[in-house]
Motif scaffolding. Structure first.
Motif, PDB file in Angstrom:
ATOM      1  N   MET A   1     -10.484 -17.024 -16.134  1.00 60.13           N
ATOM      2  CA  MET A   1      -9.866 -18.145 -15.481  1.00 60.13           C
ATOM      3  C   MET A   1     -10.612 -18.442 -14.176  1.00 60.13           C
ATOM      4  SD  MET A   1      -5.867 -18.511 -14.473  1.00 60.13           S
ATOM      5  CE  MET A   1      -5.245 -19.767 -15.549  1.00 60.13           C
ATOM      6  N   ASP A   2     -10.673 -19.700 -13.797  1.00 60.61           N
ATOM      7  CA  ASP A   2     -11.360 -20.093 -12.570  1.00 60.61           C
ATOM      8  C   ASP A   2     -10.549 -19.702 -11.340  1.00 60.61           C
ATOM      9  OD1 ASP A   2     -13.622 -21.176 -13.717  1.00 60.61           O
ATOM     10  OD2 ASP A   2     -12.813 -23.200 -13.812  1.00 60.61           O
ATOM     11  N   VAL A   3     -11.286 -19.292 -10.312  1.00 59.34           N
ATOM     12  CA  VAL A   3     -10.719 -18.935  -9.020  1.00 59.34           C
ATOM     13  C   VAL A   3     -11.364 -19.855  -7.990  1.00 59.34           C
ATOM     14  CG1 VAL A   3     -10.508 -17.112  -7.305  1.00 59.34           C
ATOM     15  CG2 VAL A   3     -10.452 -16.527  -9.718  1.00 59.34           C
ATOM     16  N   PHE A   4     -10.568 -20.523  -7.193  1.00 58.52           N
ATOM     17  CA  PHE A   4     -11.090 -21.440  -6.184  1.00 58.52           C
ATOM     18  C   PHE A   4     -10.970 -20.780  -4.814  1.00 58.52           C
ATOM     19  CE2 PHE A   4     -10.012 -23.918  -9.823  1.00 58.52           C
ATOM     20  CZ  PHE A   4     -11.064 -24.803  -9.924  1.00 58.52           C
ATOM     21  N   THR A  16     -15.946 -22.974  -2.939  1.00 59.67           N
ATOM     22  CA  THR A  16     -16.649 -22.660  -4.187  1.00 59.67           C
ATOM     23  C   THR A  16     -15.640 -22.200  -5.222  1.00 59.67           C
ATOM     24  OG1 THR A  16     -18.540 -21.477  -5.116  1.00 59.67           O
ATOM     25  CG2 THR A  16     -17.148 -20.243  -3.606  1.00 59.67           C
ATOM     26  N   ASP A  17     -16.109 -22.103  -6.456  1.00 61.74           N
ATOM     27  CA  ASP A  17     -15.260 -21.549  -7.506  1.00 61.74           C
ATOM     28  C   ASP A  17     -16.051 -20.488  -8.243  1.00 61.74           C
ATOM     29  OD1 ASP A  17     -16.931 -23.527  -8.686  1.00 61.74           O
ATOM     30  OD2 ASP A  17     -15.630 -23.556 -10.438  1.00 61.74           O
ATOM     31  N   ALA A  18     -15.332 -19.583  -8.855  1.00 63.61           N
ATOM     32  CA  ALA A  18     -15.928 -18.482  -9.611  1.00 63.61           C
ATOM     33  C   ALA A  18     -14.931 -18.099 -10.703  1.00 63.61           C
ATOM     34  CB  ALA A  18     -16.215 -17.306  -8.681  1.00 63.61           C
ATOM     35  N   LYS A  19     -15.283 -17.122 -11.464  1.00 59.88           N
ATOM     36  CA  LYS A  19     -14.388 -16.597 -12.499  1.00 59.88           C
ATOM     37  C   LYS A  19     -13.702 -15.332 -11.977  1.00 59.88           C
ATOM     38  CE  LYS A  19     -15.747 -19.445 -15.773  1.00 59.88           C
ATOM     39  NZ  LYS A  19     -14.879 -20.548 -16.128  1.00 59.88           N
ATOM     40  N   GLU A  20     -12.504 -15.088 -12.464  1.00 60.91           N
ATOM     41  CA  GLU A  20     -11.798 -13.853 -12.093  1.00 60.91           C
ATOM     42  C   GLU A  20     -12.621 -12.622 -12.443  1.00 60.91           C
ATOM     43  OE1 GLU A  20      -7.747 -13.228 -13.421  1.00 60.91           O
ATOM     44  OE2 GLU A  20      -7.273 -15.328 -13.029  1.00 60.91           O
ATOM     45  N   SER A  21     -13.432 -12.734 -13.489  1.00 63.08           N
ATOM     46  CA  SER A  21     -14.225 -11.591 -13.955  1.00 63.08           C
ATOM     47  C   SER A  21     -15.504 -11.387 -13.148  1.00 63.08           C
ATOM     48  CB  SER A  21     -14.575 -11.774 -15.435  1.00 63.08           C
ATOM     49  OG  SER A  21     -15.295 -12.979 -15.613  1.00 63.08           O
ATOM     50  N   GLY A  64      -6.600 -16.748 -10.748  1.00 59.88           N
ATOM     51  CA  GLY A  64      -6.463 -18.184 -10.953  1.00 59.88           C
ATOM     52  C   GLY A  64      -5.097 -18.715 -10.577  1.00 59.88           C
ATOM     53  N   THR A  65      -4.076 -17.887 -10.691  1.00 59.22           N
ATOM     54  CA  THR A  65      -2.736 -18.340 -10.312  1.00 59.22           C
ATOM     55  C   THR A  65      -2.549 -18.326  -8.796  1.00 59.22           C
ATOM     56  OG1 THR A  65      -1.895 -16.097 -10.631  1.00 59.22           O
ATOM     57  CG2 THR A  65      -1.643 -17.631 -12.471  1.00 59.22           C
ATOM     58  N   ALA A  66      -3.300 -17.470  -8.098  1.00 56.26           N
ATOM     59  CA  ALA A  66      -3.184 -17.384  -6.638  1.00 56.26           C
ATOM     60  C   ALA A  66      -4.203 -18.251  -5.917  1.00 56.26           C
ATOM     61  CB  ALA A  66      -3.352 -15.932  -6.195  1.00 56.26           C
ATOM     62  N   ALA A  67      -5.262 -18.659  -6.612  1.00 58.23           N
ATOM     63  CA  ALA A  67      -6.349 -19.416  -5.974  1.00 58.23           C
ATOM     64  C   ALA A  67      -6.628 -20.674  -6.791  1.00 58.23           C
ATOM     65  CB  ALA A  67      -7.586 -18.542  -5.858  1.00 58.23           C
ATOM     66  N   LYS A  68      -5.809 -21.685  -6.574  1.00 57.69           N
ATOM     67  CA  LYS A  68      -5.916 -22.934  -7.336  1.00 57.69           C
ATOM     68  C   LYS A  68      -6.800 -23.933  -6.598  1.00 57.69           C
ATOM     69  CE  LYS A  68      -1.283 -22.222  -9.052  1.00 57.69           C
ATOM     70  NZ  LYS A  68       0.081 -22.683  -9.086  1.00 57.69           N
TER      71      LYS A  68
END
Length: 119
Positions: A1-4, A16-21, A64-68
């Motif tokens: 999931m994407d992390v912003f 920036t955005d990244a993946k949780e992984s 992703g739920t904490a960093a939208k």
């Protein structure tokens, strides 16, 4: 999931955005592409806790739920000084807008405006 993410350093803010992984080290490499500072010379913090290079963003609490996109997670960044020590965290607060002029302030309607009649 994407992390912003909103990465803050002094007066600089990087979105920036990244993946949780992604690992923290991979995030530092992304920042290197923007700032030119190598990952060895960066230290990242979340809530004043140092983020470990080998942990994923998800393991570090950046999900992703904490960093939208509408509300990115805040991460602080410190660089290594020439003496080999990392600088202290210093985040300059955003400026506050000036007060509105009286003309633009909403006026209280204590007295009803006179009605206009069509003739």
């Amino acid at each position: 999931m994407d992390v912003f993410l909103m990465i803050r350093h002094h007066r600089t803010t990087i979105f920036t955005d990244a993946k949780e992984s992604n690992t923290v080290l991979e995030l530092k490499k992304m920042i290197e592409g923007i700032t030119g500072k190598s990952p060895d010379n960066q230290r990242m913090f979340r809530d004043e806790v140092v983020l470990e290079d080998n942990k994923t963003l998800g393991d570090s609490g950046l999900t992703g739920t904490a960093a939208k996109a509408q509300q990115p997670a805040s991460v602080c960044l410190a660089y290594r000084n020439e003496d080999g020590e990392f600088e202290e965290l210093m985040i300059v607060p955003y400026s506050t807008p000036p007060e509105l002029p009286d003309v633009m302030n909403p006026q209280e309607h204590s007295a009803a405006a006179p009605e206009q009649t069509a003739m």
